[in-house]
Design a protein around this motif. Structure first.
Motif, short mmCIF file in Angstrom:
data_model
loop_
_atom_site.label_atom_id
_atom_site.label_comp_id
_atom_site.label_asym_id
_atom_site.label_seq_id
_atom_site.Cartn_x
_atom_site.Cartn_y
_atom_site.Cartn_z
N ALA A 227 27.59 62.96 -3.53
CA ALA A 227 28.61 62.88 -4.58
C ALA A 227 28.75 64.21 -5.31
N ALA A 228 27.61 64.88 -5.56
CA ALA A 228 27.67 66.18 -6.22
C ALA A 228 28.38 67.21 -5.35
N VAL A 229 28.16 67.15 -4.02
CA VAL A 229 28.85 68.08 -3.12
C VAL A 229 30.36 67.85 -3.17
N ILE A 230 30.77 66.58 -3.16
CA ILE A 230 32.21 66.27 -3.20
C ILE A 230 32.83 66.77 -4.50
N VAL A 231 32.17 66.49 -5.63
CA VAL A 231 32.69 66.97 -6.91
C VAL A 231 32.69 68.50 -6.95
N GLY A 232 31.63 69.11 -6.41
CA GLY A 232 31.57 70.57 -6.37
C GLY A 232 32.69 71.18 -5.55
N LEU A 233 33.02 70.53 -4.42
CA LEU A 233 34.12 71.04 -3.60
C LEU A 233 35.45 70.95 -4.35
N VAL B 241 30.45 67.51 11.62
CA VAL B 241 30.08 66.11 11.82
C VAL B 241 29.20 65.61 10.68
N SER B 242 28.23 66.43 10.28
CA SER B 242 27.33 66.02 9.20
C SER B 242 28.09 65.80 7.90
N LEU B 243 28.99 66.72 7.58
CA LEU B 243 29.76 66.58 6.34
C LEU B 243 30.68 65.37 6.40
N ARG C 291 45.43 72.48 -1.87
CA ARG C 291 44.20 73.24 -1.59
C ARG C 291 42.97 72.48 -2.08
N THR C 292 43.05 71.93 -3.30
CA THR C 292 41.91 71.22 -3.85
C THR C 292 41.57 69.98 -3.04
N MET C 293 42.57 69.15 -2.75
CA MET C 293 42.33 67.93 -1.99
C MET C 293 41.86 68.26 -0.57
N SER C 294 42.40 69.33 0.00
CA SER C 294 41.99 69.71 1.35
C SER C 294 40.53 70.14 1.39
N LEU C 295 40.08 70.83 0.33
CA LEU C 295 38.69 71.25 0.30
C LEU C 295 37.75 70.05 0.36
N SER D 139 32.03 60.08 4.44
CA SER D 139 32.43 58.72 4.78
C SER D 139 31.44 57.71 4.21
N ALA D 140 30.14 57.98 4.40
CA ALA D 140 29.13 57.07 3.88
C ALA D 140 29.20 56.96 2.36
N GLU D 141 29.40 58.09 1.70
CA GLU D 141 29.47 58.08 0.24
C GLU D 141 30.71 57.32 -0.23
N PHE D 142 31.82 57.48 0.46
CA PHE D 142 33.05 56.78 0.10
C PHE D 142 32.84 55.27 0.19
N VAL D 143 32.25 54.81 1.28
CA VAL D 143 32.02 53.38 1.46
C VAL D 143 31.03 52.86 0.42
N TYR D 144 29.96 53.62 0.20
CA TYR D 144 28.96 53.13 -0.74
C TYR D 144 29.49 53.07 -2.16
N ARG D 145 30.25 54.09 -2.59
CA ARG D 145 30.73 54.08 -3.97
C ARG D 145 31.63 52.89 -4.23
#
Length: 727
Positions: free
Chosen positions: A516-522, A358-360, A71-75, A365-371
């Motif tokens: 990044a904050a959205v990903i951590v928040g999810l 699409v936006s999410l 559930r966590t990873m899917s979110l 994807s952009a955040e993953f590549v940049y990090r």
């Protein structure tokens, strides 16, 4: 015990255990398993809910959506896939555009798969294989990469192409949930409703999901092939490179054509020829990837090292162009087919959710590549690294995310402030009607009640705000196409808008940290939504709403738990009635949606022995607005007819999720309308009083969206329905 009434309780998203549903300390399981089971009070405890001889039973489905880790990873990672899947179910009830809307939603879902593959390719092929492994500064101190340092480019690309291929295989394996899991729960197919909502749990989604899975896997491998072949062709395409590029393009074109044939793909029965075709396309794509990797590894042509991976930025930007075109086409189709008369979300619900998906996906994807790029490039500041180290399309994606969030907040603040006074006035009128004889010492408590009612009424304001964000997110996706011109946001805005480039660089960096904050928040939200009942009451409802619908657009979305829950409930009710029992089906919150779909699948001789009690139900307030093709007045009246209008719906003004089904009547006067639908809804004053009751030291709590099972008014409504069943 046969020949009596069984009160079968179905919980909502906030209930943690069967004991809480039954309001007892000890329970025993009488049917089902740990994921979804039926429970009764443990013997020798009383199996009855008092002296009226009603047997209590609870259906607990809380573990069906998924486990804690999944559930966590899917979110975090599968949320865009889930949103794309929900979008196809939000299409309006317009037969003329139904097939076209389904095709466009599925094509958008396919672009999300391609985007994830390109994100992995950007990390492994562009950042690591092409840039880092060719730089001594990047390899310094990194033993885990040095084994490939100094090796030929073809070897580096071929070796690291295994990573995105493995990621595709992992999604493939995770989505291939065995069909046997749900086959045992198929409900009888005769005498069910012809309404679309009755398809939930009755429609065998296994063949469709299998075909979509094969198509997406084939498209994913073909996307990886195109990225490898574009890099190989940069120094001059050989005949072998051209032939492999044509083959990869043919695979992608075949996938697109298949998704544009909904009548063929949507066949619920197993079509051996169609299934063999989709599996053949998948097999060809996998084999083609092996050949392409070998071609890249063994090709003797020289490589032009330096810069970024050749062709990668153009492929990425072309994908964003395709997404923008599909969103535009979807909006045009929905607007053209929109019917007047207050259509929910102006008929654009599918577009809003698809644009959000699409936006999410672009942002993640952009955040993953940049990090990863930021990790590899030790010294570059965040803003400068974003501006120079990524393809322009990803840089525009960060800027688009920042712009969408900023403008949405700019719109949201006045909406909240302007609506607050109106909501407070409406709440004050409700409080004045509910508590006419207000003691002087209850002023503070009355203010709390007014604020609770005003907050609950803000749910309707979220719909236009969601539309605003979706439009801005779609515009942000469109601006990523400027990457084709090799333009950067800082340079373009400084040149044409006369704003400082450093300000735009800061906005891009801020957007990156925001993502990044959205990903951590999810991730945190997924953990707390599963472990904390109070938090899950607000977050879990969104997850359970999304996973309620079968996978009809994206096969990598989380599986649909309703494929088991609805048939299981149907079979249990049929079994209880066959033993001579009558059934009072009580359902809270999202459980009322499961109950509605279940009633539609009961044979008439069974539904005539069933009554329905819903509380905190989102059927009319949320589902009728979000899914107009599946929940409307027609299906709600059919549910009432099937149970002989033995239906009571309890709702509160302080509830931010549930509400009335047919009528928002707040008056105490008796109903004078002849139609039985007018007698379904019953409002519960909340709280029961604003002063402490005799024998208590604090006032009754504000219940909001909490279950009503322990409320005396719930017991009275249940007793009324039980008497009608016995008559």
């Amino acid at each position: 015990m046969s020949g009596d009434v069984v009160e079968l309780r179905v919980h909502g998203t906030a209930t943690a255990s069967a004991g809480q549903v039954l309001d007892v300390s000890q329970v025993e399981q009488v049917a089902g398993d740990r994921s979804g089971g039926f429970y009764r009070p443990r013997r020798p405890c009383s199996c009855r809910s008092g002296d009226d001889g009603v047997t209590l039973e609870a259906y607990r489905w809380a573990d069906l959506p998924s486990g804690t880790v999944v559930r966590t990873m899917s979110l975090v990672f599968l949320l865009p896939f889930m949103l794309a899947n929900v979008a196809i179910w939000m299409r309006p009830a317009n037969p003329g555009s139904d097939a076209l809307v389904r095709s466009l939603c599925r094509l958008l879902a396919l672009t999300l798969t391609a985007l994830y593959v390109l994100a992995f390719a950007g990390v492994t092929l562009d950042l690591i294989a092409w840039k880092c492994l060719g730089s001594s500064d990047c390899l310094a101190g990194r033993i885990w990469l040095s084994w490939l340092g100094g090796q030929p480019v073809g070897l580096r690309l071929a070796a690291l192409a295994v990573v995105p291929a493995a990621a595709i295989g992992l999604l493939w394996r995770a989505s291939a949930r065995p069909r046997e899991v749900f086959e045992a729960f198929r409900a009888p197919a005769d005498q069910v409703s012809e309404h679309r909502l009755s398809e939930i749990g009755q429609w065998d989604a296994g063949p469709l999901v299998g075909r979509l899975r094969s198509i997406h896997v084939a498209a994913a491998f073909a996307t990886l092939d195109v990225a490898l072949l574009a890099a190989r062709a940069a120094t001059g395409a050989t005949a072998g490179t051209i032939a492999l590029a044509v083959a990869s393009g043919t695979v992608l074109a075949t996938c697109v054509i298949l998704l544009c044939m909904p009548r063929l793909i949507d066949r619920s029965s197993s079509d051996q020829r169609l299934d063999r075709l989709t599996r053949a396309v998948r097999t060809v794509a996998v084999a083609l990837t092996v050949v392409v990797t070998a071609h890249v590894l063994t090709s003797p042509a020289p490589w032009n090292e330096g810069g970024g991976l050749p062709g990668y930025g153009a492929i990425l930007t072309s994908l964003f162009v395709a997404q923008t075109s599909l969103l535009t086409a979807l909006g045009a189709v929905l607007l053209r087919g929109r019917r007047r008369g207050g259509t929910p979300l102006l008929g654009l619900g599918a577009l809003v959710i698809a644009a959000g998906a699409v936006s999410l996906a672009v942002a993640v994807s952009a955040e993953f590549v940049y990090r990863v790029a930021d990790f590899l490039d030790r010294d570059a500041p965040t803003g400068e690294g974003l501006a120079s180290g990524l393809p322009p399309a990803f840089t525009w994606a960060f800027f688009g995310f920042f712009r969408a969030v900023l403008f949405t907040l700019v719109v949201a603040v006045p909406v909240v402030l302007l609506s607050r006074r109106r909501r407070l006035r409406a709440a004050a009128a409700i409080v004045a009607c509910d508590y006419p004889d207000r003691p002087a010492g209850a002023a503070a408590r009355l203010r709390q009640v007014r604020k609770a009612i005003a907050r609950a009424r803000f749910t309707e304001r979220l719909i236009p705000l969601a539309m605003v964000y979706a439009c801005l997110a779609g515009l942000g996706t469109a601006t990523t196409t400027l990457g084709l011109l090799q333009l950067l946001p800082s340079e373009s805005v400084q040149r044409y808008a006369r704003l400082p480039g450093s300000l735009i660089t800061f906005a891009i960096a801020f957007g990156s940290w925001g993502i990044a904050a959205v990903i951590v928040g999810l991730a945190i939200g997924g953990i707390f939504a599963y472990r904390t009942v109070e938090f899950r009451r607000h977050v879990g409802v969104l997850w359970d709403l999304g996973t309620f619908w079968p996978r009809a657009a994206h096969p990598f979305a989380p599986p649909c738990y309703a494929e088991r829950a609805v048939p299981e409930l149907t079979r249990r009710i049929i079994y209880l009635v066959s033993r001579g029992n009558a059934v009072l089906l009580t359902a809270h919150s999202h459980g009322s949606v499961l109950a509605a779909a279940t009633v539609l699948q009961l044979p008439p001789q069974v539904s005539s022995r069933v009554a329905l009690l819903t509380h905190g139900s989102p059927l009319s307030r949320l589902y009728a607005r979000l899914f107009p093709a599946f929940v409307d007045d027609e299906v709600l009246h059919e549910i009432g007819d099937r149970v002989g209008w033995r239906w009571v719906n309890l709702w509160r003004d302080t509830d931010s999720i549930g509400g009335w089904i047919f009528s928002a009547r707040r008056a105490i006067a008796p109903v004078t309308v002849a139609h039985p639908a007018a007698e379904v809804d019953r409002r519960l004053r909340d709280p029961a009083d604003v002063v402490a009751l005799p024998g208590d030291s604090v006032p009754p709590p504000i219940q909001g969206h909490r279950p009503s099972g322990s409320d005396q008014r719930y017991a009275e409504a249940a007793r009324t329905l039980i008497e009608r069943l016995r008559r």
